[in-house]
Design an enzyme around this catalytic site. Structure first.
Site, PDB file in Angstrom:
ATOM      1  N   ARG A  78       1.513  10.157   6.025  1.00  0.00           N
ATOM      2  CA  ARG A  78       1.543   8.655   5.874  1.00  0.00           C
ATOM      3  C   ARG A  78       2.858   8.204   5.458  1.00  0.00           C
ATOM      4  O   ARG A  78       2.625   6.712   5.430  1.00  0.00           O
ATOM      5  CB  ARG A  78       0.220   7.885   5.787  1.00  0.00           C
ATOM      6  CG  ARG A  78      -0.977   8.606   6.308  1.00  0.00           C
ATOM      7  CD  ARG A  78      -2.132   8.040   5.748  1.00  0.00           C
ATOM      8  NE  ARG A  78      -3.384   8.939   6.339  1.00  0.00           N
ATOM      9  CZ  ARG A  78      -4.293   8.453   6.754  1.00  0.00           C
ATOM     10  NH1 ARG A  78      -4.764   7.263   6.748  1.00  0.00           N
ATOM     11  NH2 ARG A  78      -5.378   9.308   7.116  1.00  0.00           N
ATOM     12  N   LYS A 131       0.988  -1.229  -0.028  1.00  0.00           N
ATOM     13  CA  LYS A 131       0.084   0.029  -0.009  1.00  0.00           C
ATOM     14  C   LYS A 131       0.974   1.356  -0.052  1.00  0.00           C
ATOM     15  O   LYS A 131       1.687   1.329   0.807  1.00  0.00           O
ATOM     16  CB  LYS A 131      -0.818  -0.007   1.172  1.00  0.00           C
ATOM     17  CG  LYS A 131      -1.699   1.264   1.313  1.00  0.00           C
ATOM     18  CD  LYS A 131      -2.690   0.988   2.536  1.00  0.00           C
ATOM     19  CE  LYS A 131      -3.385   2.387   2.371  1.00  0.00           C
ATOM     20  NZ  LYS A 131      -4.438   2.034   3.638  1.00  0.00           N
ATOM     21  N   LYS A 178      -2.234  -1.400  -3.718  1.00  0.00           N
ATOM     22  CA  LYS A 178      -2.973  -0.413  -3.783  1.00  0.00           C
ATOM     23  C   LYS A 178      -2.208   0.961  -3.824  1.00  0.00           C
ATOM     24  O   LYS A 178      -1.220   0.915  -2.995  1.00  0.00           O
ATOM     25  CB  LYS A 178      -3.823  -0.598  -2.402  1.00  0.00           C
ATOM     26  CG  LYS A 178      -4.738   0.844  -2.252  1.00  0.00           C
ATOM     27  CD  LYS A 178      -5.334   0.703  -0.884  1.00  0.00           C
ATOM     28  CE  LYS A 178      -5.951   1.835  -0.409  1.00  0.00           C
ATOM     29  NZ  LYS A 178      -6.396   2.060   0.974  1.00  0.00           N
TER      30      LYS A 178
HETATM   31  C1  PBG Z   1      -7.240   2.966   5.244  1.00  0.00           C
HETATM   32  C2  PBG Z   1      -7.793   3.040   3.901  1.00  0.00           C
HETATM   33  C3  PBG Z   1      -7.620   4.017   3.158  1.00  0.00           C
HETATM   34  C4  PBG Z   1      -8.041   3.418   1.742  1.00  0.00           C
HETATM   35  C5  PBG Z   1      -8.792   2.229   2.066  1.00  0.00           C
HETATM   36  N1  PBG Z   1      -8.491   1.982   3.317  1.00  0.00           N
HETATM   37  C6  PBG Z   1      -7.040   5.312   3.079  1.00  0.00           C
HETATM   38  C7  PBG Z   1      -5.809   5.683   3.478  1.00  0.00           C
HETATM   39  O1  PBG Z   1      -4.891   4.887   3.551  1.00  0.00           O
HETATM   40  O2  PBG Z   1      -5.467   6.762   3.713  1.00  0.00           O
HETATM   41  C8  PBG Z   1      -8.314   4.196   0.467  1.00  0.00           C
HETATM   42  C9  PBG Z   1      -9.230   3.836  -0.434  1.00  0.00           C
HETATM   43  C10 PBG Z   1      -9.566   4.689  -1.743  1.00  0.00           C
HETATM   44  O3  PBG Z   1      -8.973   5.707  -1.902  1.00  0.00           O
HETATM   45  O4  PBG Z   1     -10.401   4.332  -2.103  1.00  0.00           O
HETATM   46  N2  PBG Z   1      -8.492   2.625   6.190  1.00  0.00           N
END
Ligand code: PBG
Length: 325
Positions: free
Chosen positions: A217, A195, A248
């Site tokens: 982050r 991620k 992701k």
């Molecule tokens: C964290 C989480 C995020 C997304 C899914 N789970 C946000 C982040 O990490 O800032 C993003 C999903 C999207 O942008 O569609 N709980």
């Protein structure tokens, strides 16, 4: 006399030949539809930056699940957007929390539906970070202990898959240990393994009400410049017990999907994130691209890169398009 021996166009001449030669068929079986659950009853609030997507109360989440079922979509992932937040995100492990309630209600209405729950704290903390903050940074190991509580609460509610998304070191192992210790050996883990610290989550932060009030982050999510590191993250998550691994975002990271596909036999998921959806919608609204073709081409490309599973806000409309043929 023809001078060319090789004419790839021969196989593109008719729809029959194209269908025979097609390497991949996009299917509704591959989609996971995301749902944002808010407090209340009868709530269906449009999300400005995600046209066509809504924040819904538990009863409306059930309506969404039924609609998905009628379209052939077999899986959902849910995010809670609670009123009650604190600095550790304790609402995330409340057995009466929004996603826990929604899981029980959907399980009753649609027993076959696969329910995944995002296991993270950013929607539940006042500061919007993915765990316990100490000295301006997320404390990894303290956060893991709470993550175990979240996983148990989600499994107890009936989730098929717990999806830890906070990119803490050891998060998959912490979830597996907690689940097994509480007797939930059958509950699976969909790990957000690779991620990235991406700007493409912008609209999600509106949808889930998680705008961080300080910092960024990059201390836990991955640097977009790194590819090899994603293989390390994936290997660690598999070693710790992940049942599925995720990349992701998807579109700017198709190379990562491909590389991850090559190093594991586990199902690979990709999250076609909020910013990707928003860009497509915005261009289509202006008439700059053909919406329906863009949706199917996007999802096909994510599958072609190597993802078995696509988490996507397009799931319902793509299901309708596939049905139309
Ligand atoms: C964290 C989480 C995020 C997304 C899914 N789970 C946000 C982040 O990490 O800032 C993003 C999903 C999207 O942008 O569609 N709980």
């Amino acid at each position: 006399m023809s001078l060319l021996v090789h004419r790839p166009r021969r196989l593109r001449r008719t729809e029959g030949l194209r269908a025979l030669s097609r390497e991949l068929v996009l299917s509704v079986d591959d989609f996971i539809f995301p749902i944002f659950v808010v407090p209340g009853h009868g709530v269906r609030r449009p999300i400005g930056s995600l046209p066509g997507q809504f924040q819904v109360s538990v009863d409306e989440a059930v309506a969404d699940a039924k609609e998905c079922e009628s379209l052939g979509i077999r899986a959902l992932i849910m995010f809670g957007v609670p009123d009650r937040k604190d600095d550790v995100g304790s609402e995330a492990w409340n057995d009466e929390g929004l996603v826990q309630q929604a899981t029980r209600a959907i399980r009753k209405a649609c027993p076959e539906m696969v329910i995944a729950l995002d296991a993270c704290f950013d929607e539940y903390t006042t500061h919007g970070h993915c765990g316990i903050v100490k000295n301006g940074d997320v404390d990894n190991d303290a956060t893991l202990a709470n993550l175990g509580r979240v996983a148990i609460s989600q499994a107890k509610a009936g989730a098929d898959l717990v999806a830890p998304s906070g990119m803490m070191d050891g998060f998959v192992g912490a979830v597996r240990t907690a689940l097994d210790g509480a007797g939930y050996g059958e509950t699976g883990i969909l790990a957000y393994s690779a991620k990235y610290a991406s700007c493409f989550y912008g609209p999600f932060r509106e949808a889930a009400g998680t705008a961080s009030d300080f910092g960024h982050r990059k201390g836990y999510q991955m640097d977009p410049a790194n590819a090899r590191e994603s293989l390390r993250e994936v290997a660690l998550d598999i070693a710790e017990g992940a049942d599925m691994v995720m990349v992701k975002p998807a579109l700017a990271y198709l190379d990562i999907i491909h590389r991850v596909r090559e190093v594991t036999s586990l199902p690979v998921a990709a999250y076609n994130v909020s910013g990707e959806y928003a860009m497509l919608k915005a261009a289509a609204e202006r008439g700059w691209i053909d919406h329906d073709r863009a949706v199917l081409e996007t999802l096909t490309s994510i599958r072609r890169a190597g993802a078995d599973i696509v988490l996507t806000y397009h799931a319902k409309e793509a299901a309708r398009l596939l049905r139309k043929g």
